[in-house]
Write a protein that holds these residues in place. Sequence first.
Motif, PDB file in Angstrom:
ATOM      1  N   VAL A 280     -13.113  -8.264   0.908  1.00 47.97           N
ATOM      2  CA  VAL A 280     -13.388  -9.643   0.487  1.00 47.97           C
ATOM      3  C   VAL A 280     -12.076 -10.395   0.551  1.00 47.97           C
ATOM      4  N   GLU A 281     -12.026 -11.376   1.390  1.00 47.37           N
ATOM      5  CA  GLU A 281     -10.781 -12.102   1.622  1.00 47.37           C
ATOM      6  C   GLU A 281     -11.044 -13.589   1.431  1.00 47.37           C
ATOM      7  N   ILE A 282     -10.234 -14.236   0.613  1.00 50.29           N
ATOM      8  CA  ILE A 282     -10.376 -15.669   0.418  1.00 50.29           C
ATOM      9  C   ILE A 282      -9.294 -16.344   1.229  1.00 50.29           C
ATOM     10  N   ASN A 283      -9.696 -17.019   2.282  1.00 49.92           N
ATOM     11  CA  ASN A 283      -8.728 -17.746   3.092  1.00 49.92           C
ATOM     12  C   ASN A 283      -8.681 -19.200   2.657  1.00 49.92           C
ATOM     13  N   ALA A 284      -7.824 -19.967   3.321  1.00 48.37           N
ATOM     14  CA  ALA A 284      -7.608 -21.360   2.926  1.00 48.37           C
ATOM     15  C   ALA A 284      -8.939 -22.065   2.651  1.00 48.37           C
ATOM     16  N   ASP A 285      -9.814 -22.071   3.631  1.00 43.96           N
ATOM     17  CA  ASP A 285     -11.035 -22.839   3.417  1.00 43.96           C
ATOM     18  C   ASP A 285     -12.302 -22.049   3.700  1.00 43.96           C
ATOM     19  N   ASP A 286     -12.156 -20.750   3.841  1.00 38.79           N
ATOM     20  CA  ASP A 286     -13.400 -19.997   3.873  1.00 38.79           C
ATOM     21  C   ASP A 286     -13.234 -18.598   3.324  1.00 38.79           C
ATOM     22  N   LEU A 287     -14.307 -17.872   3.429  1.00 39.60           N
ATOM     23  CA  LEU A 287     -14.456 -16.631   2.705  1.00 39.60           C
ATOM     24  C   LEU A 287     -14.904 -15.603   3.716  1.00 39.60           C
ATOM     25  N   ASP A 288     -14.283 -14.420   3.655  1.00 45.85           N
ATOM     26  CA  ASP A 288     -14.629 -13.397   4.625  1.00 45.85           C
ATOM     27  C   ASP A 288     -15.068 -12.144   3.871  1.00 45.85           C
ATOM     28  N   ILE A 289     -16.350 -11.820   3.994  1.00 48.29           N
ATOM     29  CA  ILE A 289     -16.833 -10.597   3.356  1.00 48.29           C
ATOM     30  C   ILE A 289     -17.387  -9.682   4.427  1.00 48.29           C
ATOM     31  N   THR A 290     -16.770  -8.522   4.562  1.00 48.99           N
ATOM     32  CA  THR A 290     -17.194  -7.620   5.624  1.00 48.99           C
ATOM     33  C   THR A 290     -17.311  -6.186   5.127  1.00 48.99           C
ATOM     34  N   VAL A 291     -18.185  -5.445   5.795  1.00 48.23           N
ATOM     35  CA  VAL A 291     -18.233  -3.993   5.651  1.00 48.23           C
ATOM     36  C   VAL A 291     -18.185  -3.465   7.076  1.00 48.23           C
ATOM     37  N   ASN A 292     -17.101  -2.748   7.413  1.00 44.70           N
ATOM     38  CA  ASN A 292     -16.827  -2.409   8.810  1.00 44.70           C
ATOM     39  C   ASN A 292     -16.104  -1.079   8.915  1.00 44.70           C
ATOM     40  N   PRO A 293     -16.369  -0.330   9.965  1.00 50.59           N
ATOM     41  CA  PRO A 293     -15.471   0.807  10.226  1.00 50.59           C
ATOM     42  C   PRO A 293     -14.132   0.245  10.687  1.00 50.59           C
ATOM     43  N   GLU A 294     -13.058   0.569   9.991  1.00 50.21           N
ATOM     44  CA  GLU A 294     -11.737   0.043  10.336  1.00 50.21           C
ATOM     45  C   GLU A 294     -10.731   1.177  10.398  1.00 50.21           C
ATOM     46  N   ILE A 295      -9.738   1.000  11.258  1.00 52.35           N
ATOM     47  CA  ILE A 295      -8.655   1.984  11.284  1.00 52.35           C
ATOM     48  C   ILE A 295      -7.627   1.605  10.228  1.00 52.35           C
ATOM     49  N   LEU A 296      -7.417   2.498   9.273  1.00 55.58           N
ATOM     50  CA  LEU A 296      -6.384   2.266   8.270  1.00 55.58           C
ATOM     51  C   LEU A 296      -5.155   3.079   8.652  1.00 55.58           C
ATOM     52  N   SER A 297      -3.990   2.441   8.615  1.00 57.64           N
ATOM     53  CA  SER A 297      -2.752   3.184   8.869  1.00 57.64           C
ATOM     54  C   SER A 297      -2.514   4.129   7.702  1.00 57.64           C
ATOM     55  N   MET A 298      -1.734   5.165   7.910  1.00 57.24           N
ATOM     56  CA  MET A 298      -1.519   6.142   6.841  1.00 57.24           C
ATOM     57  C   MET A 298      -0.692   5.568   5.696  1.00 57.24           C
ATOM     58  N   GLY A 299      -0.177   4.351   5.868  1.00 59.50           N
ATOM     59  CA  GLY A 299       0.507   3.711   4.759  1.00 59.50           C
ATOM     60  C   GLY A 299      -0.455   2.950   3.857  1.00 59.50           C
ATOM     61  N   HIS A 300      -1.711   2.858   4.272  1.00 59.20           N
ATOM     62  CA  HIS A 300      -2.695   2.137   3.461  1.00 59.20           C
ATOM     63  C   HIS A 300      -3.129   3.013   2.278  1.00 59.20           C
ATOM     64  N   PRO A 301      -3.122   2.446   1.077  1.00 62.81           N
ATOM     65  CA  PRO A 301      -3.407   3.255  -0.108  1.00 62.81           C
ATOM     66  C   PRO A 301      -4.790   3.915  -0.098  1.00 62.81           C
ATOM     67  N   LEU A 302      -5.713   3.447   0.724  1.00 68.59           N
ATOM     68  CA  LEU A 302      -7.048   4.044   0.723  1.00 68.59           C
ATOM     69  C   LEU A 302      -7.229   5.050   1.859  1.00 68.59           C
ATOM     70  N   ALA A 303      -6.231   5.145   2.741  1.00 70.21           N
ATOM     71  CA  ALA A 303      -6.391   5.984   3.935  1.00 70.21           C
ATOM     72  C   ALA A 303      -6.521   7.462   3.592  1.00 70.21           C
ATOM     73  N   TYR A 304      -5.914   7.885   2.501  1.00 69.42           N
ATOM     74  CA  TYR A 304      -5.911   9.319   2.184  1.00 69.42           C
ATOM     75  C   TYR A 304      -7.228   9.784   1.549  1.00 69.42           C
ATOM     76  N   LEU A 305      -8.128   8.835   1.237  1.00 64.58           N
ATOM     77  CA  LEU A 305      -9.371   9.214   0.542  1.00 64.58           C
ATOM     78  C   LEU A 305     -10.264  10.037   1.462  1.00 64.58           C
ATOM     79  N   GLU A 306     -10.522  11.262   1.069  1.00 63.27           N
ATOM     80  CA  GLU A 306     -11.318  12.161   1.891  1.00 63.27           C
ATOM     81  C   GLU A 306     -12.621  12.521   1.192  1.00 63.27           C
ATOM     82  N   GLY A 307     -13.584  12.980   1.968  1.00 63.57           N
ATOM     83  CA  GLY A 307     -14.838  13.469   1.396  1.00 63.57           C
ATOM     84  C   GLY A 307     -15.521  12.397   0.560  1.00 63.57           C
ATOM     85  N   PHE A 308     -15.986  12.803  -0.622  1.00 64.21           N
ATOM     86  CA  PHE A 308     -16.745  11.876  -1.456  1.00 64.21           C
ATOM     87  C   PHE A 308     -15.871  10.968  -2.308  1.00 64.21           C
ATOM     88  N   SER A 309     -14.587  10.929  -2.011  1.00 62.95           N
ATOM     89  CA  SER A 309     -13.701  10.033  -2.757  1.00 62.95           C
ATOM     90  C   SER A 309     -14.059   8.574  -2.485  1.00 62.95           C
TER      91      SER A 309
END
Lengths: 338, 338
Positions: free
Chosen positions: A270-299
């Motif tokens: 959920v991203e609030i930009n200057a004049d609009d709103l972006d809500i997405t659910v998407n398969p995305e590539i997270l770099s290993m520096g992303h705090p959620l990238a390490y979540l495995e299995g049912f995490s």
Amino acid sequence: MDVLLFGCGRVGRAFCELLCRKSDMLKRASISLVGVATKSRGCIYNPHGIDVDDMLRWESITGRIDALSRGGCSVIQDSNEMLRDINYDVLVDCTPSDFDLGEPARSIIIKAIQKGKHVITANTAAMSLYFDEIMDEALEMGVKVLYEATVLSGTPLFSLVRDGLPGCRIKRFEGILNGTCNYILSIMEMGCSFDEALLETQRRGLSEQNPWVDIDGLEAAAKTVIVAKSLMGLNVGMSQVHVKGIRNVTTQAIEDAKRRGGKLKLLSRVEINADDLDITVNPEILSMGHPLAYLEGFSVGALLLTDMIGEICVSGSGSGPKETSYSLLRDLLSLKGR
Amino acid sequence: MDVLLFGCGRVGRAFCELLCRKSDMLKRASISLVGVATKSRGCIYNPHGIDVDDMLRWESITGRIDALSRGGCSVIQDSNEMLRDINYDVLVDCTPSDFDLGEPARSIIIKAIQKGKHVITANTAAMSLYFDEIMDEALEMGVKVLYEATVLSGTPLFSLVRDGLPGCRIKRFEGILNGTCNYILSIMEMGCSFDEALLETQRRGLSEQNPWVDIDGLEAAAKTVIVAKSLMGLNVGMSQVHVKGIRNVTTQAIEDAKRRGGKLKLLSRVEINADDLDITVNPEILSMGHPLAYLEGFSVGALLLTDMIGEICVSGSGSGPKETSYSLLRDLLSLKGR
């Protein structure tokens, strides 16, 4: 505080088991289960508190909740009657999520509120579809509706923001909210195809009856809507979420992500930009520096960008019925503490 | 709720700035700063609330807190006098941490408690050395002592466990608790030597006056003791912590960790084994699957193993005075909410 439980499927049952395990704590807090209503396995009521241990034992033998009619328990014919006629303080709603209509959860919740009862719900569908109606009704009746169990299962998110981040504005949200999808992607990373991974998930009884609700991102989208409304005060609905599930994720895509030094995850955003709103659910590539990238299995986990202290990340290793039912207990205790 | 602030160094100043920024919220919550006491820059008192903005402006020009003597402000000669004689509800303690004696924080806190005042403190040293004495005294006097700011800066840890994990037992704790050490290790990973990294940290004014308190693990150890006592109910002291800081970490060791697919981090660990207790602060190699491995720069975080919902991880991107002062505000609001 007298609790009426609606629904005794996987989460409802785990909730009952938790009540047994933590019976000492509940006794100290004067919390007791006085009614259980199911759709097809009967309804019981005991104003002095149901012996939950006994109820579960009988249910495992007979397949009926109302097999236990000793010690002051009475069998009730109709669950509507329970909502209307018995004495209780809190409704705990564990009815199954219906993503089309949000029923019967919506009706049950609204009826309880109108009777002046607090509501604790695990129903993601109803809360995503009728958040405003339910919260408005609760405000009018002066009761609380708590829904920690609808997002991140047992990991505290709403209570974290309420109690741990007071005065903070959430400027951006990212989350891995669906444990089943994350599990499938984790298995695929070890070399399985999507179909094999799905089969493994179903074989282990880890997926819902209709796994496509998870896989196509619908369940994650509903959770994202609840987050956007509850934590960010946004006036959005399911139709505003751009959803793409993991149905078409190939082993190739997983390998690509790896080669690029990252991980493919089903990410809610959920991203609030200057004049609009972006809500997405998407398969995305997270770099290993992303705090959620390490979540495995049912995490599952969430990353919040706040205006006052930068990013806060919270995650938990489990997202099954056991963890979800813990959130119901947490809400119950927080209601008690108020 | 009237607040008396003791200490106006980096954290105290950030707290004042936060009060300015959030003045609307504080007005709504009827929270006002009525006194500020410093060791060498004067003390002021205004029963109607200090104009914090004005105070900071005058201080930046004159170097004195008590330069502002308008609008009902009176200059007080002695900080002891403030503790004893003025009217306030909460002491916010931002005095510097002294890891040898825990003074003057200990005396100030105890005096405030004995006057029946609530206490909110950022003083890691005093809390690690006198946790039991301070909490016992507070219990006896029926006041609250909150210390969220002592560990993880702005990231909620104690409030997370209190409000988000009720009834959970914490069976194991792991944490990256010292932001300065994590920053130094992060820079070293980019190829700097330890000395270069330390110099860079000092040049940017990010380290305490005595950086060895951070580098030799003393500060992390004190935080670990507070966690062990507060979250795990353990009866431990600083002498039971096996501490090894990052003073002798070589570029070689960092490279080794990388080659083994992990990261070298200064990890705090509290482990309860069958018949003994292991409390350590050590440079450890974390695999990239470890939830704390991705924490870079001044990030801090904690991993809790619970008996009810498995592992819960919480982390934050910042650990400077700004974040720490937010925890003071959080404690203040939670005191108000009780």
